[in-house]
Design an enzyme around this catalytic site. Structure first.
Site, PDB file in Angstrom:
ATOM      1  N   HIS A 154      58.631 -18.991  11.359  1.00  0.00           N
ATOM      2  CA  HIS A 154      57.228 -18.895  11.798  1.00  0.00           C
ATOM      3  C   HIS A 154      56.736 -17.446  11.792  1.00  0.00           C
ATOM      4  O   HIS A 154      55.874 -17.083  12.596  1.00  0.00           O
ATOM      5  CB  HIS A 154      57.038 -19.463  13.204  1.00  0.00           C
ATOM      6  N   SER A 275      43.838   2.626  -4.945  1.00  0.00           N
ATOM      7  CA  SER A 275      42.486   2.179  -4.636  1.00  0.00           C
ATOM      8  C   SER A 275      41.497   3.143  -5.275  1.00  0.00           C
ATOM      9  O   SER A 275      41.753   4.349  -5.340  1.00  0.00           O
ATOM     10  CB  SER A 275      42.292   2.157  -3.124  1.00  0.00           C
ATOM     11  N   LYS A 281      45.926   4.791  -0.573  1.00  0.00           N
ATOM     12  CA  LYS A 281      46.442   3.436  -0.709  1.00  0.00           C
ATOM     13  C   LYS A 281      47.472   3.281  -1.812  1.00  0.00           C
ATOM     14  O   LYS A 281      47.385   3.886  -2.871  1.00  0.00           O
ATOM     15  CB  LYS A 281      45.283   2.473  -0.998  1.00  0.00           C
ATOM     16  N   ASN A 283      48.969  -0.233  -3.205  1.00  0.00           N
ATOM     17  CA  ASN A 283      48.847  -1.674  -2.990  1.00  0.00           C
ATOM     18  C   ASN A 283      49.893  -2.470  -3.777  1.00  0.00           C
ATOM     19  O   ASN A 283      50.196  -2.126  -4.921  1.00  0.00           O
ATOM     20  CB  ASN A 283      47.440  -2.140  -3.394  1.00  0.00           C
ATOM     21  N   GLU A 288      51.036  -9.592  -5.210  1.00  0.00           N
ATOM     22  CA  GLU A 288      49.851 -10.421  -4.955  1.00  0.00           C
ATOM     23  C   GLU A 288      49.515 -11.266  -6.178  1.00  0.00           C
ATOM     24  O   GLU A 288      49.147 -12.434  -6.065  1.00  0.00           O
ATOM     25  CB  GLU A 288      48.672  -9.531  -4.571  1.00  0.00           C
ATOM     26  N   TYR A 315      49.245 -42.842 -29.454  1.00  0.00           N
ATOM     27  CA  TYR A 315      48.611 -41.526 -29.548  1.00  0.00           C
ATOM     28  C   TYR A 315      47.124 -41.583 -29.246  1.00  0.00           C
ATOM     29  O   TYR A 315      46.424 -42.505 -29.681  1.00  0.00           O
ATOM     30  CB  TYR A 315      48.816 -40.920 -30.956  1.00  0.00           C
ATOM     31  N   LYS A 323      48.142 -28.597 -25.014  1.00  0.00           N
ATOM     32  CA  LYS A 323      48.677 -27.329 -25.525  1.00  0.00           C
ATOM     33  C   LYS A 323      48.295 -26.113 -24.716  1.00  0.00           C
ATOM     34  O   LYS A 323      49.145 -25.285 -24.367  1.00  0.00           O
ATOM     35  CB  LYS A 323      48.238 -27.156 -26.979  1.00  0.00           C
TER      36      LYS A 323
HETATM   37  N1  ARG Z   1      45.733 -31.483 -33.250  1.00  0.00           N
HETATM   38  C1  ARG Z   1      46.231 -32.764 -32.932  1.00  0.00           C
HETATM   39  C2  ARG Z   1      46.929 -32.729 -31.566  1.00  0.00           C
HETATM   40  O1  ARG Z   1      47.204 -31.697 -31.110  1.00  0.00           O
HETATM   41  C3  ARG Z   1      47.205 -33.208 -33.946  1.00  0.00           C
HETATM   42  C4  ARG Z   1      47.340 -34.683 -34.061  1.00  0.00           C
HETATM   43  C5  ARG Z   1      46.082 -35.258 -34.560  1.00  0.00           C
HETATM   44  N2  ARG Z   1      46.263 -36.618 -34.880  1.00  0.00           N
HETATM   45  C6  ARG Z   1      45.231 -37.403 -35.172  1.00  0.00           C
HETATM   46  N3  ARG Z   1      45.508 -38.631 -35.466  1.00  0.00           N
HETATM   47  N4  ARG Z   1      44.017 -36.950 -35.149  1.00  0.00           N
HETATM   48  O2  ARG Z   1      47.188 -33.733 -30.951  1.00  0.00           O
END
Ligand code: ARG
Length: 469
Positions: A154, A275, A281, A283, A288, A315, A323
């Site tokens: 604590h 600072s 200072k 820091n 952080e 898919y 990504k």
């Molecule tokens: N750029 C697409 C992705 O990252 C690749 C796959 C695309 N596939 C499709 N059937 N349009 O998922």
């Protein structure tokens, strides 16, 4: 363009920008080239490509990879994603065989494969970086094997512990993080290529061969699942989030421990900033930001989970949104690990200040345990010592002229101790000793010097084992 003949119009300009991913998924170039080289070999083995064509494709793909690696790849307007861009460039470089490469393959199994190759590398990089940080912790722990520091609960002084014990507490968190990455890596090691768009490859490509070529443990068992599965990214992001969270908690401690009010450690100038207005200072921005960036990585995990939650099976283009969170988390995590390791390596430790921060109240439990050893049940002993704490506080306040003071057990006389319990004797003053308190906690995993020495040995052994594995 990889498609388009059945359309009367090109995509709307805004929509094209909306759906293009090349500006971020170019980072898959190495994985994409590796996957395509393996696939061209598999096509040659079933006679879709001649050996000469497969070699041409390999040669061309390696040129494309070199162009990316050198930062010399020239994107063209039609490059909607990394797969399109690589194939377009390959065709410019080697001509007709380039147009046979995608036979039986879909970007769906291609991108799933690329992402697995990428995550596999990201796990290997994270593991190596975490190990470096563990080494830095062990080395700091070994530097001051006897130093004591207040142990907190604590954020209140609780009981004295060895500084090495405190540092090693993070070693074990990181050990679990590495286990989590290693465990996730087992499920990353499943190869989607040959799943096609969703139904499987009609040319009989040898998927065991492909898996071996690409270093996967085995091909995926179900083509629908193969193009649909992004669990491995979620697992990476969770392991990364929890690891970041551990680093964030360390950072939080270090912000305080390096503050002048604590003064336990000093962060190296190289990891602090000044600072713009207050010249004095220094820091702890490094720490952080470790805290702050943890929010980002947890956000990346959230992003992916939310992207996946409503996606129908097989898919969906939603998956393209896997990504940026992955790249962002991996970049952030790797930078964070480097900075934290640097901070640990270069920090200065003020052993005297840490010791001076101990106070006698932290020995209250030891006093109760003293009474237990003389036969008093612990609950009663706790009660007796509570009374002594009150008495010492009143004494402290009186001695300081009524000002606030926490008081000390050593200000009490033996008579006063005996007033609280007849079981107290001269030897009570032996208990009022920080080193004795620490030394008593000699169980496996405790903070006694002997136990911590054993712990250090285990830590060292763990590092070596992980290196061999
Ligand atoms: N750029 C697409 C992705 O990252 C690749 C796959 C695309 N596939 C499709 N059937 N349009 O998922």
């Amino acid at each position: 363009m990889l498609w388009g003949s059945r359309f009367d119009k090109a995509p709307d300009e805004l929509f094209a920008r909306f759906q293009n991913s090349f500006h971020f998924d170019w980072r898959l170039y190495d994985a994409d080239v590796r996957g395509s080289i393996a696939y061209s070999k598999a096509l040659a083995r079933v006679g879709i490509l001649t050996d000469a064509e497969a070699s041409e494709i390999e040669r061309g793909l390696l040129v494309v990879r070199d162009e990316f690696a050198a930062g010399e790849f020239e994107a063209k307007p039609g490059d909607e994603d990394i797969h399109t861009a690589v194939e377009r460039r390959l065709h410019e470089l080697i001509g007709p065989p380039a147009h046979k490469l995608h036979t039986g393959r879909s970007r769906n199994d291609q991108v799933a494969t690329d992402m697995r190759l990428y995550v596999r590398d990201a796990i290997a990089r994270a593991d190596a970086a975490v190990r470096e940080l563990q080494v830095a912790l062990v080395e700091q722990a070994e530097k001051y094997p006897h130093a004591l520091v207040p142990g907190y609960t604590h954020v209140r002084r609780a009981q004295p512990v060895l500084w090495a014990h405190y540092l090693l507490s993070f070693f074990w968190m990181l050990a679990r993080d590495r286990e989590r990455f290693a465990d996730a890596a087992k499920r990353v090691a499943v190869m989607p290529l040959g799943a096609g768009a969703l139904a499987g490859n009609p040319f009989g490509v040898d998927r065991d061969f492909l898996a071996r070529e690409l270093g996967f443990a085995r091909p995926s068992e179900n083509s629908l699942d193969a193009v649909s599965d992004r669990d491995f990214i979620a697992e990476y992001l969770f392991a990364a989030s929890l690891l970041q969270l551990h680093l964030s908690r360390l950072a939080e401690d270090f912000v305080f421990y390096s503050a002048p009010e604590f003064g336990f450690i000093a962060l190296d100038d190289a990891y602090t900033t000044g600072s713009s207005i207050m010249p004095q200072k220094k820091n702890p921005d490094s720490m952080e930001l470790v805290r702050g960036k943890t929010g980002r990585v947890i956000g990346d995990l959230n992003t992916l989970l939310i992207v996946l939650k409503g996606a129908p099976s097989s898919y969906d283009k939603d998956f393209q949104e896997d990504k940026e969170p992955l790249f962002d988390a991996a970049d952030t995590l790797e930078m964070t690990l480097g900075v934290v390791t640097g901070v640990i390596r270069t920090m200065r430790v003020n052993v005297e200040t840490m010791r001076a921060a101990l106070d006698e109240g932290m020995l209250a439990t030891d006093l109760a345990e003293y009474l237990v050893r003389k036969g008093l049940p612990f609950r009663q002993a706790h009660h007796v010592v509570g009374g002594l704490v009150k008495l010492a506080e009143a004494r402290g306040a009186k001695n300081s002229g009524g000002k606030f003071s926490s008081g000390k057990f050593s200000d009490l006389s033996l008579d006063e101790f005996r007033g609280a319990s007849e079981l107290f004797d001269e030897d009570v003053f032996v208990v009022l000793d920080y080193d004795a308190s620490v030394k008593a906690r000699a169980v496996f995993g405790g903070t006694a010097p002997a136990a911590v020495a054993e712990q250090l040995k285990l830590a060292r052994k763990g590092l070596d084992a992980a290196k061999r594995g």
